[in-house]
Design a protein around this motif. Structure first.
Motif, mmCIF file in Angstrom:
data_model
loop_
_atom_site.group_PDB
_atom_site.id
_atom_site.type_symbol
_atom_site.label_atom_id
_atom_site.label_comp_id
_atom_site.label_asym_id
_atom_site.label_seq_id
_atom_site.Cartn_x
_atom_site.Cartn_y
_atom_site.Cartn_z
ATOM 1 N N PHE A 174 -25.024 -23.965 16.362
ATOM 2 C CA PHE A 174 -26.244 -24.422 15.690
ATOM 3 C C PHE A 174 -26.951 -25.541 16.450
ATOM 4 O O PHE A 174 -27.996 -26.016 16.022
ATOM 5 N N GLY A 175 -26.382 -25.986 17.536
ATOM 6 C CA GLY A 175 -26.947 -27.026 18.385
ATOM 7 C C GLY A 175 -26.049 -27.161 19.596
ATOM 8 O O GLY A 175 -24.961 -26.573 19.636
ATOM 9 N N GLN A 187 -23.468 -33.332 11.418
ATOM 10 C CA GLN A 187 -24.238 -33.888 12.526
ATOM 11 C C GLN A 187 -25.711 -34.077 12.171
ATOM 12 O O GLN A 187 -26.320 -35.078 12.550
ATOM 13 N N PHE A 188 -26.298 -33.138 11.449
ATOM 14 C CA PHE A 188 -27.737 -33.165 11.203
ATOM 15 C C PHE A 188 -28.120 -33.942 9.939
ATOM 16 O O PHE A 188 -29.145 -34.625 9.914
ATOM 17 N N ALA A 216 -32.569 -27.747 14.123
ATOM 18 C CA ALA A 216 -32.622 -27.621 12.666
ATOM 19 C C ALA A 216 -32.912 -28.957 12.004
ATOM 20 O O ALA A 216 -33.501 -29.011 10.926
ATOM 21 N N ALA A 217 -32.496 -30.039 12.658
ATOM 22 C CA ALA A 217 -32.714 -31.372 12.094
ATOM 23 C C ALA A 217 -34.167 -31.812 12.224
ATOM 24 O O ALA A 217 -34.706 -32.482 11.330
ATOM 25 N N VAL A 223 -39.608 -23.066 14.069
ATOM 26 C CA VAL A 223 -38.412 -23.094 13.221
ATOM 27 C C VAL A 223 -38.804 -23.164 11.754
ATOM 28 O O VAL A 223 -38.199 -22.492 10.904
ATOM 29 N N GLN A 224 -39.813 -23.945 11.435
ATOM 30 C CA GLN A 224 -40.216 -24.064 10.037
ATOM 31 C C GLN A 224 -40.767 -22.742 9.516
ATOM 32 O O GLN A 224 -40.463 -22.328 8.389
ATOM 33 N N ARG A 225 -41.593 -22.063 10.320
ATOM 34 C CA ARG A 225 -42.127 -20.760 9.897
ATOM 35 C C ARG A 225 -40.990 -19.764 9.699
ATOM 36 O O ARG A 225 -40.961 -19.018 8.714
#
Length: 246
Positions: A174-175, A187-188, A216-217, A223-225
């Motif tokens: 995820f990162g 983490q986020f 994601a953070a 990413v938002q869309r």
């Protein structure tokens, strides 16, 4: 020396290569048996690492990044927010409960899309991603693809769908260096995976195509869309109830 002794020596020399070839023929059988034992054992044993994690760690050290750290903490699926698994399915493999490891409909759609040109679209299922991330090395080759198919068949044969999704949620990146939903949540957002909101779960799923490129953070417009789209898809699939009968 008699002729009988000479004949025995000739026979021994001729038999030696045949014996070596017979031993070599057993090698694929032994490797297949080992892979079956691997998959059966990991149905019940939580893997502490994946080959992708090991590969990435070695890659970082090879580049002189001695401060590189892997962040990974296992959590069972029922210790994660219900919004997380359905977000992963909505983003990556919406027919996950229905197929047997290979989504032929998605493969056909991806083939038609790619034939028209533009951005290349893949059709890997969650089961395939678990197979290659957990067991196989990075890169592309016919050997690796063949082994991916083999391990996918084994996973679908010996693991229930719940276990496949559980392992995926724990080994997905995820990162950079952040593997699994628990490590990502800590983490986020400094929380456990059980406390993830639907929006946060969707943002984690949204970065999976390129987790080192997107955050994601701190989500950008893409990413938002995509996260908003994932939330809509999750609702249309029926939410967590879509996965209850897997």
């Amino acid at each position: 020396m008699g002729s009988g002794d000479e004949n025995l020596k000739v026979a021994d020399v001729a038999a030696a290569p045949r014996w070596r070839w017979r031993r070599l023929l057993w090698l694929p059988v032994l490797l297949a048996a080992f892979s079956v034992l691997q998959v059966v054992a990991l149905r019940f044993i939580d893997p502490p690492l994946s080959t992708v994690m090991v590969w990435r760690y070695g890659e970082a050290l090879g580049q002189g990044d001695w401060k590189y750290r892997l962040h990974h903490q296992w959590r069972d699926l029922d210790q994660m927010a219900p919004s997380l698994p359905i977000s992963l399915v909505a983003a990556e493999d919406q027919r996950f409960p229905l197929h047997n490891g290979f989504d032929l409909q998605a493969i056909e759609k991806a083939r038609d899309h790619n034939a028209r040109g533009g951005r290349v679209r893949g059709a890997s299922t969650i089961s395939q991603q678990v197979a290659k991330n957990l067991f196989l090395w990075q890169g592309r080759s016919w050997l690796r693809k063949g082994l991916e198919v083999w391990y996918t068949l084994l996973i679908e044969t010996f693991w229930p769908k719940h276990r496949i999704l559980e392992v995926y949620a724990n080994i997905a990146e995820f990162g950079d260096g952040i593997y699994g939903a628990q490590a990502a949540a800590r983490q986020f957002w400094n929380k456990d995976a059980s406390a993830l909101t639907p929006a946060e779960s969707a943002r984690l799923a949204a970065v999976l195509p390129a987790p080192r490129r997107y955050s994601a953070a701190r989500p950008g417009p893409y990413v938002q869309r995509r996260a908003n789209w994932i939330q809509r898809q999750a609702r249309q699939l029926g939410g967590g109830g879509y996965l209850q009968d897997d």
